[in-house]
Design a protein around this motif. Structure first.
Motif, PDB file in Angstrom:
ATOM      1  N   CYS A   1       0.819  -1.217   0.000  1.00 31.15           N
ATOM      2  CA  CYS A   1       0.000   0.000   0.000  1.00 31.15           C
ATOM      3  C   CYS A   1       0.848   1.260   0.000  1.00 31.15           C
ATOM      4  CB  CYS A   1      -0.949  -0.016   1.194  1.00 31.15           C
ATOM      5  SG  CYS A   1      -2.271  -1.228   0.996  1.00 31.15           S
ATOM      6  N   ILE A   2       1.956   1.247   0.711  1.00 30.38           N
ATOM      7  CA  ILE A   2       2.855   2.400   0.682  1.00 30.38           C
ATOM      8  C   ILE A   2       3.382   2.608  -0.732  1.00 30.38           C
ATOM      9  CG2 ILE A   2       5.122   3.237   1.439  1.00 30.38           C
ATOM     10  CD1 ILE A   2       4.433   1.945   4.193  1.00 30.38           C
ATOM     11  N   LEU A   3       3.723   1.524  -1.394  1.00 31.58           N
ATOM     12  CA  LEU A   3       4.205   1.623  -2.773  1.00 31.58           C
ATOM     13  C   LEU A   3       3.123   2.194  -3.689  1.00 31.58           C
ATOM     14  CD1 LEU A   3       6.427   1.133  -4.831  1.00 31.58           C
ATOM     15  CD2 LEU A   3       5.628  -1.229  -5.010  1.00 31.58           C
ATOM     16  N   LEU A   4       1.891   1.709  -3.557  1.00 28.54           N
ATOM     17  CA  LEU A   4       0.797   2.252  -4.371  1.00 28.54           C
ATOM     18  C   LEU A   4       0.613   3.746  -4.121  1.00 28.54           C
ATOM     19  CD1 LEU A   4      -1.925  -0.551  -4.098  1.00 28.54           C
ATOM     20  CD2 LEU A   4      -0.551   0.027  -6.114  1.00 28.54           C
ATOM     21  N   ARG A   5       0.682   4.146  -2.869  1.00 28.30           N
ATOM     22  CA  ARG A   5       0.508   5.564  -2.552  1.00 28.30           C
ATOM     23  C   ARG A   5       1.648   6.404  -3.133  1.00 28.30           C
ATOM     24  NH1 ARG A   5      -1.260   7.290   3.366  1.00 28.30           N
ATOM     25  NH2 ARG A   5       0.943   7.205   3.843  1.00 28.30           N
ATOM     26  N   LYS A   6       2.878   5.896  -3.051  1.00 25.88           N
ATOM     27  CA  LYS A   6       4.017   6.604  -3.642  1.00 25.88           C
ATOM     28  C   LYS A   6       3.859   6.712  -5.157  1.00 25.88           C
ATOM     29  CE  LYS A   6       7.395   7.903  -2.243  1.00 25.88           C
ATOM     30  NZ  LYS A   6       7.729   9.297  -1.932  1.00 25.88           N
ATOM     31  N   MET A   7       3.346   5.663  -5.778  1.00 22.80           N
ATOM     32  CA  MET A   7       3.144   5.690  -7.221  1.00 22.80           C
ATOM     33  C   MET A   7       2.099   6.744  -7.600  1.00 22.80           C
ATOM     34  SD  MET A   7       3.360   1.637  -8.077  1.00 22.80           S
ATOM     35  CE  MET A   7       3.294   1.813  -9.864  1.00 22.80           C
ATOM     36  N   LYS A   8       1.064   6.875  -6.778  1.00 22.60           N
ATOM     37  CA  LYS A   8       0.050   7.899  -7.035  1.00 22.60           C
ATOM     38  C   LYS A   8       0.639   9.292  -6.832  1.00 22.60           C
ATOM     39  CE  LYS A   8      -4.506   9.562  -5.898  1.00 22.60           C
ATOM     40  NZ  LYS A   8      -5.590   9.622  -4.962  1.00 22.60           N
ATOM     41  N   GLU A   9       1.410   9.458  -5.764  1.00 23.24           N
ATOM     42  CA  GLU A   9       2.022  10.771  -5.493  1.00 23.24           C
ATOM     43  C   GLU A   9       2.970  11.189  -6.617  1.00 23.24           C
ATOM     44  OE1 GLU A   9       3.795  10.171  -1.656  1.00 23.24           O
ATOM     45  OE2 GLU A   9       1.860  10.261  -0.629  1.00 23.24           O
ATOM     46  N   ASN A  10       3.585  10.221  -7.269  1.00 21.61           N
ATOM     47  CA  ASN A  10       4.485  10.504  -8.384  1.00 21.61           C
ATOM     48  C   ASN A  10       3.756  10.500  -9.722  1.00 21.61           C
ATOM     49  OD1 ASN A  10       7.532  10.635  -7.604  1.00 21.61           O
ATOM     50  ND2 ASN A  10       6.584   9.171  -6.208  1.00 21.61           N
ATOM     51  N   GLN A  11       2.437  10.411  -9.677  1.00 21.52           N
ATOM     52  CA  GLN A  11       1.558  10.476 -10.836  1.00 21.52           C
ATOM     53  C   GLN A  11       1.814   9.382 -11.868  1.00 21.52           C
ATOM     54  OE1 GLN A  11       1.926  14.560 -12.144  1.00 21.52           O
ATOM     55  NE2 GLN A  11       0.762  15.308 -10.397  1.00 21.52           N
ATOM     56  N   PHE A  12       2.171   8.185 -11.375  1.00 19.52           N
ATOM     57  CA  PHE A  12       2.283   7.027 -12.263  1.00 19.52           C
ATOM     58  C   PHE A  12       0.950   6.301 -12.363  1.00 19.52           C
ATOM     59  CE2 PHE A  12       6.854   7.122 -10.764  1.00 19.52           C
ATOM     60  CZ  PHE A  12       7.339   7.667 -11.938  1.00 19.52           C
ATOM     61  N   ILE A  13       0.140   6.410 -11.314  1.00 18.76           N
ATOM     62  CA  ILE A  13      -1.161   5.745 -11.285  1.00 18.76           C
ATOM     63  C   ILE A  13      -2.169   6.682 -10.632  1.00 18.76           C
ATOM     64  CG2 ILE A  13      -0.178   3.417 -11.148  1.00 18.76           C
ATOM     65  CD1 ILE A  13      -0.970   3.426  -8.130  1.00 18.76           C
ATOM     66  N   ASN A  14      -3.434   6.282 -10.710  1.00 16.34           N
ATOM     67  CA  ASN A  14      -4.504   6.967 -10.008  1.00 16.34           C
ATOM     68  C   ASN A  14      -5.480   5.908  -9.532  1.00 16.34           C
ATOM     69  OD1 ASN A  14      -5.857   9.099  -8.905  1.00 16.34           O
ATOM     70  ND2 ASN A  14      -6.592   9.929 -10.858  1.00 16.34           N
ATOM     71  N   TYR A  15      -6.172   6.182  -8.443  1.00 16.66           N
ATOM     72  CA  TYR A  15      -7.167   5.225  -7.966  1.00 16.66           C
ATOM     73  C   TYR A  15      -8.336   5.965  -7.327  1.00 16.66           C
ATOM     74  CZ  TYR A  15      -3.844   5.563  -4.008  1.00 16.66           C
ATOM     75  OH  TYR A  15      -2.973   5.994  -3.039  1.00 16.66           O
ATOM     76  N   LEU A  16      -9.437   5.234  -7.205  1.00 16.93           N
ATOM     77  CA  LEU A  16     -10.687   5.795  -6.697  1.00 16.93           C
ATOM     78  C   LEU A  16     -10.637   5.971  -5.179  1.00 16.93           C
ATOM     79  CD1 LEU A  16     -13.132   3.639  -8.833  1.00 16.93           C
ATOM     80  CD2 LEU A  16     -12.504   6.038  -9.198  1.00 16.93           C
ATOM     81  N   PRO A  17     -11.539   6.792  -4.636  1.00 19.12           N
ATOM     82  CA  PRO A  17     -11.555   7.035  -3.191  1.00 19.12           C
ATOM     83  C   PRO A  17     -11.692   5.764  -2.338  1.00 19.12           C
ATOM     84  CG  PRO A  17     -12.898   8.663  -4.298  1.00 19.12           C
ATOM     85  CD  PRO A  17     -12.479   7.661  -5.343  1.00 19.12           C
ATOM     86  N   GLN A  18     -12.472   4.780  -2.789  1.00 17.17           N
ATOM     87  CA  GLN A  18     -12.619   3.539  -2.013  1.00 17.17           C
ATOM     88  C   GLN A  18     -11.280   2.813  -1.912  1.00 17.17           C
ATOM     89  OE1 GLN A  18     -15.014   2.416  -0.060  1.00 17.17           O
ATOM     90  NE2 GLN A  18     -13.703   0.702   0.490  1.00 17.17           N
ATOM     91  N   MET A  19     -10.520   2.801  -2.989  1.00 17.28           N
ATOM     92  CA  MET A  19      -9.199   2.176  -2.975  1.00 17.28           C
ATOM     93  C   MET A  19      -8.287   2.957  -2.029  1.00 17.28           C
ATOM     94  SD  MET A  19      -7.347  -0.310  -4.393  1.00 17.28           S
ATOM     95  CE  MET A  19      -8.316  -0.689  -5.812  1.00 17.28           C
ATOM     96  N   SER A  20      -8.390   4.269  -2.068  1.00 23.37           N
ATOM     97  CA  SER A  20      -7.595   5.114  -1.182  1.00 23.37           C
ATOM     98  C   SER A  20      -7.920   4.816   0.279  1.00 23.37           C
ATOM     99  CB  SER A  20      -7.852   6.585  -1.498  1.00 23.37           C
ATOM    100  OG  SER A  20      -7.073   7.409  -0.677  1.00 23.37           O
TER     101      SER A  20
END
Length: 132
Positions: free
Chosen positions: A63-82
């Protein structure tokens, strides 16, 4: 290779490893469940407790990796995933019961959809041409 491309490649490699790690731990938990009645209950309980701790850490890492990927604008996810990602990162109590994960945080008890989390990561990898 540009710095951003290199960073993205490193993140994707880490994502692949992180998903694999979560899957390995989940498979081990299933194997423990299959051993009930075959091995001593004390042995199974100790292995189950250790595996649940490994699962908590593997999911937090993922989950930390997913969040870092979003912060670096490599991915995006919906609020439920967040919500699930943040719950796993910030939980102060983690429980695993019959393939269900429940975490407790300041927001209270939250059920986590692990299959959706794993599928999300696998879809990201597939979109980059990487398969698990």
């Amino acid at each position: 290779m540009k710095e951003r491309e290199l960073k993205e490649k490193c993140y994707m490699e880490a994502l692949h490893g992180s998903i694999s790690n979560v899957k390995v731990v989940l498979n081990h938990m299933k194997k423990i469940d299959l051993q009930e009645g075959i091995l001593e209950e004390a042995v199974l309980n100790k292995d189950r407790m250790r595996t649940i701790l490994h699962l908590e850490l593997a999911l937090a890492d993922y989950c930390i990796l997913l969040r870092k990927m979003k912060e670096n604008q490599f991915i995006n996810y919906l609020p439920q995933m967040s919500k699930d990602i943040n719950a796993l990162i910030h939980c102060n109590r983690f429980e695993y019961h019959e393939q269900m994960i429940i975490v407790y945080s300041q927001r209270g008890e939250e059920d986590i959809d692990v299959e959706r989390l794993i599928s999300f990561g696998e879809e990201i990898l597939e979109s980059y041409g990487l398969n698990i």
